[in-house]
Design a protein around this motif. Structure first.
Motif, PDB file in Angstrom:
ATOM      1  N   LEU A 234     -34.734  35.529  -3.845  1.00 24.79           N
ATOM      2  CA  LEU A 234     -33.791  35.746  -4.588  1.00 24.79           C
ATOM      3  C   LEU A 234     -32.689  34.713  -4.924  1.00 24.79           C
ATOM      4  CD1 LEU A 234     -34.507  39.212  -4.286  1.00 24.79           C
ATOM      5  CD2 LEU A 234     -36.019  37.733  -5.313  1.00 24.79           C
ATOM      6  N   GLU A 235     -31.663  34.775  -4.145  1.00 27.71           N
ATOM      7  CA  GLU A 235     -30.261  34.343  -3.855  1.00 27.71           C
ATOM      8  C   GLU A 235     -30.875  32.596  -4.281  1.00 27.71           C
ATOM      9  OE1 GLU A 235     -26.594  33.251  -1.493  1.00 27.71           O
ATOM     10  OE2 GLU A 235     -27.365  34.542  -1.464  1.00 27.71           O
ATOM     11  N   HIS A 236     -30.919  32.091  -3.636  1.00 28.71           N
ATOM     12  CA  HIS A 236     -31.947  30.576  -4.463  1.00 28.71           C
ATOM     13  C   HIS A 236     -32.340  29.946  -5.161  1.00 28.71           C
ATOM     14  CE1 HIS A 236     -33.286  26.470  -2.770  1.00 28.71           C
ATOM     15  NE2 HIS A 236     -33.937  26.800  -2.913  1.00 28.71           N
ATOM     16  N   TRP A 237     -33.363  31.427  -5.767  1.00 34.95           N
ATOM     17  CA  TRP A 237     -33.904  30.612  -7.473  1.00 34.95           C
ATOM     18  C   TRP A 237     -33.099  31.625  -8.359  1.00 34.95           C
ATOM     19  CZ3 TRP A 237     -39.698  31.503  -5.076  1.00 34.95           C
ATOM     20  CH2 TRP A 237     -39.263  30.254  -4.279  1.00 34.95           C
ATOM     21  N   GLY A 238     -31.663  32.301  -8.259  1.00 37.95           N
ATOM     22  CA  GLY A 238     -31.337  32.614  -8.454  1.00 37.95           C
ATOM     23  C   GLY A 238     -31.187  34.207  -9.683  1.00 37.95           C
ATOM     24  N   LEU A 239     -31.806  34.775  -8.464  1.00 39.80           N
ATOM     25  CA  LEU A 239     -32.526  36.121  -9.700  1.00 39.80           C
ATOM     26  C   LEU A 239     -31.816  37.084  -9.305  1.00 39.80           C
ATOM     27  CD1 LEU A 239     -36.270  35.368  -8.366  1.00 39.80           C
ATOM     28  CD2 LEU A 239     -35.483  36.038 -10.620  1.00 39.80           C
ATOM     29  N   LEU A 240     -30.783  37.037  -7.123  1.00 37.02           N
ATOM     30  CA  LEU A 240     -29.693  37.605  -8.103  1.00 37.02           C
ATOM     31  C   LEU A 240     -29.297  37.146  -6.731  1.00 37.02           C
ATOM     32  CD1 LEU A 240     -29.619  40.875  -8.156  1.00 37.02           C
ATOM     33  CD2 LEU A 240     -30.566  41.730  -5.901  1.00 37.02           C
ATOM     34  N   GLN A 241     -27.683  37.180  -7.267  1.00 38.29           N
ATOM     35  CA  GLN A 241     -26.741  35.774  -6.498  1.00 38.29           C
ATOM     36  C   GLN A 241     -26.390  37.310  -5.123  1.00 38.29           C
ATOM     37  OE1 GLN A 241     -26.045  33.421  -6.933  1.00 38.29           O
ATOM     38  NE2 GLN A 241     -27.492  32.939  -8.740  1.00 38.29           N
ATOM     39  N   GLU A 242     -26.371  38.098  -5.361  1.00 36.68           N
ATOM     40  CA  GLU A 242     -25.745  38.724  -3.684  1.00 36.68           C
ATOM     41  C   GLU A 242     -26.800  40.120  -3.437  1.00 36.68           C
ATOM     42  OE1 GLU A 242     -23.283  37.690  -2.346  1.00 36.68           O
ATOM     43  OE2 GLU A 242     -22.042  37.954  -3.936  1.00 36.68           O
ATOM     44  N   PRO A 243     -26.834  39.976  -2.249  1.00 34.74           N
ATOM     45  CA  PRO A 243     -28.109  40.601  -1.603  1.00 34.74           C
ATOM     46  C   PRO A 243     -27.550  42.212  -2.142  1.00 34.74           C
ATOM     47  CG  PRO A 243     -26.824  40.127   0.386  1.00 34.74           C
ATOM     48  CD  PRO A 243     -25.865  39.598  -0.986  1.00 34.74           C
ATOM     49  N   LEU A 244     -27.830  43.198  -3.127  1.00 32.67           N
ATOM     50  CA  LEU A 244     -27.986  44.642  -3.664  1.00 32.67           C
ATOM     51  C   LEU A 244     -28.841  45.072  -3.389  1.00 32.67           C
ATOM     52  CD1 LEU A 244     -25.010  44.015  -6.857  1.00 32.67           C
ATOM     53  CD2 LEU A 244     -24.612  44.308  -4.647  1.00 32.67           C
ATOM     54  N   MET A 245     -29.717  44.861  -3.465  1.00 31.37           N
ATOM     55  CA  MET A 245     -30.851  45.082  -3.405  1.00 31.37           C
ATOM     56  C   MET A 245     -31.846  45.013  -2.174  1.00 31.37           C
ATOM     57  SD  MET A 245     -34.287  44.574  -5.587  1.00 31.37           S
ATOM     58  CE  MET A 245     -34.864  43.315  -4.303  1.00 31.37           C
ATOM     59  N   TYR A 246     -32.234  46.614  -1.614  1.00 27.71           N
ATOM     60  CA  TYR A 246     -32.981  46.898  -0.554  1.00 27.71           C
ATOM     61  C   TYR A 246     -34.145  47.154  -0.389  1.00 27.71           C
ATOM     62  CZ  TYR A 246     -30.313  50.728  -1.896  1.00 27.71           C
ATOM     63  OH  TYR A 246     -29.269  51.878  -2.521  1.00 27.71           O
ATOM     64  N   LEU A 247     -34.571  46.187  -0.699  1.00 24.46           N
ATOM     65  CA  LEU A 247     -36.119  46.258  -0.520  1.00 24.46           C
ATOM     66  C   LEU A 247     -37.431  47.100   0.120  1.00 24.46           C
ATOM     67  CD1 LEU A 247     -38.781  45.882  -3.004  1.00 24.46           C
ATOM     68  CD2 LEU A 247     -39.160  43.448  -1.869  1.00 24.46           C
ATOM     69  N   SER A 248     -36.939  46.773   1.633  1.00 24.03           N
ATOM     70  CA  SER A 248     -37.329  47.503   2.736  1.00 24.03           C
ATOM     71  C   SER A 248     -37.642  48.848   2.523  1.00 24.03           C
ATOM     72  CB  SER A 248     -36.844  46.970   3.898  1.00 24.03           C
ATOM     73  OG  SER A 248     -36.923  45.397   4.122  1.00 24.03           O
ATOM     74  N   GLY A 249     -36.979  49.444   1.941  1.00 27.80           N
ATOM     75  CA  GLY A 249     -36.735  50.426   1.396  1.00 27.80           C
ATOM     76  C   GLY A 249     -37.370  51.390   0.491  1.00 27.80           C
ATOM     77  N   TYR A 250     -38.326  50.863  -0.739  1.00 23.71           N
ATOM     78  CA  TYR A 250     -39.433  50.462  -1.161  1.00 23.71           C
ATOM     79  C   TYR A 250     -40.845  50.272  -0.579  1.00 23.71           C
ATOM     80  CZ  TYR A 250     -43.254  49.971  -4.696  1.00 23.71           C
ATOM     81  OH  TYR A 250     -44.933  50.079  -5.029  1.00 23.71           O
ATOM     82  N   LEU A 251     -40.426  49.286   0.580  1.00 25.13           N
ATOM     83  CA  LEU A 251     -41.817  48.891   1.699  1.00 25.13           C
ATOM     84  C   LEU A 251     -41.590  49.796   1.920  1.00 25.13           C
ATOM     85  CD1 LEU A 251     -41.071  45.147   1.715  1.00 25.13           C
ATOM     86  CD2 LEU A 251     -42.862  46.345   0.010  1.00 25.13           C
ATOM     87  N   LYS A 252     -41.185  50.258   2.975  1.00 22.19           N
ATOM     88  CA  LYS A 252     -41.180  51.983   3.707  1.00 22.19           C
ATOM     89  C   LYS A 252     -41.286  53.004   2.974  1.00 22.19           C
ATOM     90  CE  LYS A 252     -38.546  54.627   7.133  1.00 22.19           C
ATOM     91  NZ  LYS A 252     -38.627  55.503   7.070  1.00 22.19           N
ATOM     92  N   GLN A 253     -41.381  52.488   1.903  1.00 25.09           N
ATOM     93  CA  GLN A 253     -41.932  54.394   1.698  1.00 25.09           C
ATOM     94  C   GLN A 253     -43.437  53.712   1.241  1.00 25.09           C
ATOM     95  OE1 GLN A 253     -39.662  55.329  -2.180  1.00 25.09           O
ATOM     96  NE2 GLN A 253     -41.401  56.713  -2.608  1.00 25.09           N
ATOM     97  N   HIS A 254     -43.939  53.056   1.258  1.00 29.61           N
ATOM     98  CA  HIS A 254     -45.603  52.962   0.463  1.00 29.61           C
ATOM     99  C   HIS A 254     -46.038  51.753   1.463  1.00 29.61           C
ATOM    100  CE1 HIS A 254     -44.541  54.762  -3.693  1.00 29.61           C
ATOM    101  NE2 HIS A 254     -43.502  53.708  -2.996  1.00 29.61           N
TER     102      HIS A 254
END
Length: 382
Positions: A234-254
């Motif tokens: 996400l950072e390498h491709w300029g989608l989110l410059q700082e790691p502000l999103m915790y996607l693992s929360g969604y993956l844990k929930q599902h």
């Protein structure tokens, strides 16, 4: 006809012959991806990430946003693998307080160390690019001294592994035999650094994560390194410059659906279903992170106003308050060291914030008291 996404290789391990799955290189083919099936989801996810980045730019300090977001991701990605540590355990460990589940907390802090190291490499012009070597070095840090220390930290596996079941013969999934792993990872690295990619970046991130989990190149820690790879891309491709999103929360929930979608790629060739699930997850995780930032910023703004309206506030009290988002639980001794002041001055600053209802004392003791920015901790722990 379902898409075929790999071949079976017969391998013998623990005295029994089993079929191991060897995935085809990316991108999916025969047929190619039906991009129209997830183009709207991709657009929504990209917009959600852009809004998240915009909201982060409105707060006074991105550092305290990062402090909480990175720790939540570290905690949640570890919890997917069964770690029982909580956010409070992590805060207490950082404050030098006694914790009961040190091994679990060590796994989470190791993830933090691995994550920070990867980020530093990507931001250093002379650092390692996203590569097999980078992932191996991250893996070494992830398992350093933790429960997986005997599982070849930093090295690609030299033996057959399996997922689920008590042995390869009754496993839910048997990844490729070890001799295939280097070539499979080389193909994945080539796909990451493709000169003129046709697919949108978020779709490529989804493909890469699933392919990495299918290859399962390490004896332990594959899930955590695979999810760390998402943040790095996400950072390498300029989608989110700082790691502000915790996607693992969604993956844990599902979690069940997460594993089921990955299995359907291997069994039915359903890359589209996995990509749609992943993109929905990015959108929801970005919206959740945006909401959390607004709530935390509102809390801190209101508490700062209350502090500044107090006639007793001095420079040390204000500096203590500004430290709270990155020091949410502490002792007075901890404050004294952090602010480089005397014990009486630190104690007076803590007492003022307690009187204003910003801090809560947790022990009820007269000595060795522990304080918490409880409203903030409660927001992050929700």
């Amino acid at each position: 006809m379902p898409r075929i996404t790999g071949t079976d290789a017969i391998t013998t391990t623990l005295g029994e012959s089993v079929r191991a799955f060897v995935p085809y290189p990316l991108p999916p083919a025969d047929p190619p991806l039906a991009a129209t099936s997830f183009s709207d989801l991709n657009r929504q996810a990209e917009l959600a990430l852009a809004r998240l980045a915009g909201v982060a730019g409105l707060v006074p300090s991105v550092d305290w946003l990062l402090y909480s977001a990175i720790r939540k991701e570290a905690l949640l990605t570890s919890q997917i693998e069964g770690t029982q540590a909580t956010l409070i355990d992590l805060f207490d460990e950082e404050a030098g307080l006694k914790i009961g589940n040190a091994d679990d907390v060590e796994e989470v802090t190791n993830y933090l160390l691995a994550f920070r190291w990867v980020q530093s490499q990507l931001r250093d012009p002379l650092g390692l690019p996203i590569s097999v070597r980078l992932l191996c070095e991250a893996h070494r840090r992830l398992l350093d001294g933790a429960r997986g220390a005997s599982k070849q930290p930093g090295e690609l596996r030299r033996s057959q592994n399996w997922i689920g079941g008590t042995r390869p013969g009754n496993a839910a999934f048997v990844p490729p035999p070890p001799q295939h792993v280097p070539d499979l990872l080389a193909d994945l690295e080539r796909f990451i650094h493709e000169a003129a990619p046709e697919l949108p970046p978020l779709v490529r991130v989804a493909l890469i994560h699933a392919q990495f989990e299918t290859i399962h190149p390490f004896l332990d820690g594959n899930g955590r390194i695979g999810r760390l790879l998402i943040a790095a891309l996400l950072e390498h491709w300029g989608l989110l410059q700082e790691p502000l999103m915790y996607l693992s929360g969604y993956l844990k929930q599902h979690q069940s659906e997460y594993y089921r979608r990955l299995a359907q790629i291997r069994g039915d060739g359903d890359w589209e279903g996995w990509i749609s699930f992943f993109l929905e997850g990015v959108t929801k995780a970005a919206v959740e992170a945006e909401r959390s930032i607004i709530e935390v910023a509102s809390l801190i703004t209101a508490d700062r106003k209350r502090l500044l309206e107090s006639p007793k506030v001095g420079s040390v009290g204000y500096r203590l308050f500004e430290s709270l988002p990155m020091m949410p639980r502490f002792t007075v001794a901890h404050v004294r060291r952090r602010l480089e002041t005397t014990f009486p001055t630190a104690s007076a600053a803590v007492r003022l914030l307690e009187e204003l209802g910003i801090l809560a004392e947790l022990t009820g003791q007269k000595k060795n008291r522990v304080y918490s920015y409880q409203a903030y901790v409660d927001l992050l722990s929700r």
